[in-house]
Design an enzyme around this catalytic site. Structure first.
Site, PDB file in Angstrom:
ATOM      1  CE1 TYR A 107      -4.339   0.073  -0.371  1.00 35.51           C
ATOM      2  CE2 TYR A 107      -4.254  -1.777   1.150  1.00 35.51           C
ATOM      3  CZ  TYR A 107      -4.941  -1.012   0.210  1.00 35.51           C
ATOM      4  OH  TYR A 107      -6.218  -1.345  -0.122  1.00 35.51           O
ATOM      5  CD  GLU A 166      -3.864   4.303   0.357  1.00 36.30           C
ATOM      6  OE1 GLU A 166      -2.860   3.672   0.754  1.00 36.30           O
ATOM      7  OE2 GLU A 166      -5.036   3.944   0.567  1.00 36.30           O
ATOM      8  CG  ASP A 179      -7.688  10.280 -24.333  1.00 33.74           C
ATOM      9  OD1 ASP A 179      -6.693   9.546 -24.478  1.00 33.74           O
ATOM     10  OD2 ASP A 179      -8.778   9.877 -23.908  1.00 33.74           O
ATOM     11  CB  THR A 193      -4.311   3.795 -21.973  1.00 26.16           C
ATOM     12  OG1 THR A 193      -4.323   3.884 -23.389  1.00 26.16           O
ATOM     13  CG2 THR A 193      -5.691   4.104 -21.432  1.00 26.16           C
ATOM     14  CE  LYS A 225      -6.719   2.182 -25.808  1.00 29.29           C
ATOM     15  NZ  LYS A 225      -6.849   2.910 -24.542  1.00 29.29           N
ATOM     16  NE  ARG A 254      -5.871  -4.476 -19.935  1.00 32.90           N
ATOM     17  CZ  ARG A 254      -6.331  -4.070 -21.118  1.00 32.90           C
ATOM     18  NH1 ARG A 254      -7.156  -3.060 -21.199  1.00 32.90           N
ATOM     19  NH2 ARG A 254      -5.966  -4.679 -22.235  1.00 32.90           N
TER      20      ARG A 254
HETATM   21  N1  DSN Z   1     -11.582   0.568 -25.150  1.00 29.51           N
HETATM   22  C1  DSN Z   1     -10.542   1.370 -25.749  1.00 29.51           C
HETATM   23  C2  DSN Z   1     -10.522   1.218 -27.226  1.00 29.51           C
HETATM   24  O1  DSN Z   1     -10.647   0.106 -27.665  1.00 29.51           O
HETATM   25  O2  DSN Z   1     -10.337   2.184 -27.946  1.00 29.51           O
HETATM   26  C3  DSN Z   1     -10.620   2.765 -25.370  1.00 29.51           C
HETATM   27  O3  DSN Z   1     -10.826   2.889 -24.008  1.00 29.51           O
END
Ligand code: DSN
Length: 420
Positions: free
Chosen positions: A59, A61, A205, A231, A234, A240
């Site tokens: 933990y 925080e 984003d 994120t 990707k 993730r």
């Molecule tokens: N679910 C993602 C996508 O496939 O673009 C975006 O959050």
């Protein structure tokens, strides 16, 4: 499948064969299928090991040096490393590496800049935006007044004149540039000019294209934006999760919005894996990877056009494409299912001005980050396009789809997963 197809998960196999067996099936699915979901990828063995490490036990925080629990000496070290590597990779003044995923990252960004009821101008989900950019059932659509900009019906490109007109009409506090299903480059400078004209914050984003920016293939929004979220799983090919980048003067507001604003204990095993992934993305080889993702997307798009598919906007500048299936008289839901039966993962997707419901759709979204990780190049994209075409032509013929699946098994076996 033989034992060599799998990593050794000795303790899991002994203690919980049920979970182990499900894991094996998922690995086989990933290994012997064609992965065209634009937001997915295969992480490296080092990222997987960091994710499966004892950092998960802690933990922590707070932030490095300012925690609410003892025993964080090494957690501080690994989180600081992740922050410093992200700063170097994206040339950002401030980075928070704690957001669990894209939605919470965007939520924290809004918390930092907006009050409930404030106006956001973002890309309409129906034209390629994202749930967290103002979809009515998402927190973003419930808590903020959201105005959506759209693409031009003729070109399929963002209608920047409409963005400017909507900004002048609605005076948003925040303009959001970013997408989950748009295949063209964004002109960050133009968005900045519009934001300045109406006194709005500008947020990008870059969840989908972060790896292409890190790999120096697309322009970075960092010099133009107040806040940039992404994120990490990707095109960036990490675990993730998500990060928030900002100007230094907004850093404290962002940090407070993440914790105590909306998250509790950070996932330090994921943060360790983010650090590993950022280091991978800092290597020269990552630029080559990012370049190949785009070459592959363009090759796949061209091959599908030869096969009679309509690609929204006529092609792609990034890793993804939206296929308008209407000329083939098939809907997105039917296409997704047929592809799945043939061993190809993709997702149905609304196309701009789609006459179908979101659960049906007239399109599919395809992307090349995962297959590029497996070493495929332009030549293989022609084969992939042929498999997609065959599967969609025979979408009602399960026997034929099974045959295609067997062919795909042999094809993909030649391209090891990153984790092997
Ligand atoms: N679910 C993602 C996508 O496939 O673009 C975006 O959050």
């Amino acid at each position: 499948m033989s034992q060599k197809d799998f990593r050794s998960l000795h303790y899991l196999q002994q203690q919980d064969p049920t979970v182990f067996d499900i894991w094996k099936k998922e690995v086989a699915r990933q290994k012997y299928g064609i992965e065209l979901i634009a937001s997915e990828n295969y992480v490296s063995p080092a990222v997987l090991e960091a994710l499966g490490s004892e950092f998960t036990n802690k933990y922590s925080e707070g932030l490095p040096g300012r925690r609410y629990y003892g025993g964080n000496e090494y957690i501080d070290e690994v989180e600081t490393l992740a922050i410093e590597r992200a700063k170097e990779l994206f040339k950002s003044e401030h980075v928070n590496v704690q957001p669990h995923s894209g939605n919470p990252a965007n939520m924290a960004a809004y918390f930092a800049l907006l009050n409930p009821g404030d106006t956001i101008l973002g890309m309409s989900l129906a034209h390629g935006g994202h749930l967290s950019h103002g979809m009515p059932l998402n927190f973003s659509g419930k808590w903020y007044k959201v105005i959506g900009y759209e693409t031009d019906p003729q070109t399929g490109l963002i209608d920047i004149d409409q963005v400017r007109a909507l900004a002048k009409e609605h005076k948003p506090k925040l303009i959001l540039a970013g997408f989950s299903a748009y295949s063209r480059s964004l002109n960050w400078q133009l968005f900045r000019e519009i934001a300045d004209e109406v006194g709005a914050y500008l947020m990008a984003d870059i969840a989908h294209i972060a790896g292409l920016i890190a790999g120096n293939q697309l322009d970075s929004p960092i010099p133009h934006c107040d806040i940039v979220t992404t994120t990490t799983h990707k095109t960036l090919r990490g675990p993730r999760g998500a990060i928030i980048m900002s100007r230094e003067d907004l850093g404290m507001r962002i940090d407070k919005a993440v914790f105590p604003g909306l998250q509790g204990g950070p996932h330090e095993h994921t943060i360790a894996a983010k650090a590993v992934a950022f280091q991978e993305a800092l290597q020269p080889s990552f630029s080559i990877y990012a370049e190949q993702i785009i070459k592959n997307a363009q090759a796949l798009s061209t091959a599908l056009q030869y096969a009679g598919f309509n690609i929204v906007s006529g092609g792609t500048d990034n890793h993804l494409m939206l296929v308008d299936l209407r000329p083939k008289r098939i809907t997105g839901d039917v296409a997704e299912r047929a592809l799945e039966l043939a061993g190809i993962s993709a997702n149905k997707n609304l196309i701009p001005f789609d006459p179908e419901k979101p659960i049906v759709t007239s399109g599919i979204r395809l992307g090349t980050p995962a297959m590029t990780t497996r070493g495929m190049k332009e030549e293989e994209m022609k084969t992939v396009a042929a498999f997609v075409t065959q599967a969609l032509e025979h979408h009602a013929n399960e026997k034929k789809l099974q045959e295609i699946k067997r062919e795909i098994h042999h094809f993909t076996a030649q391209f090891p997963m990153f984790s092997e």
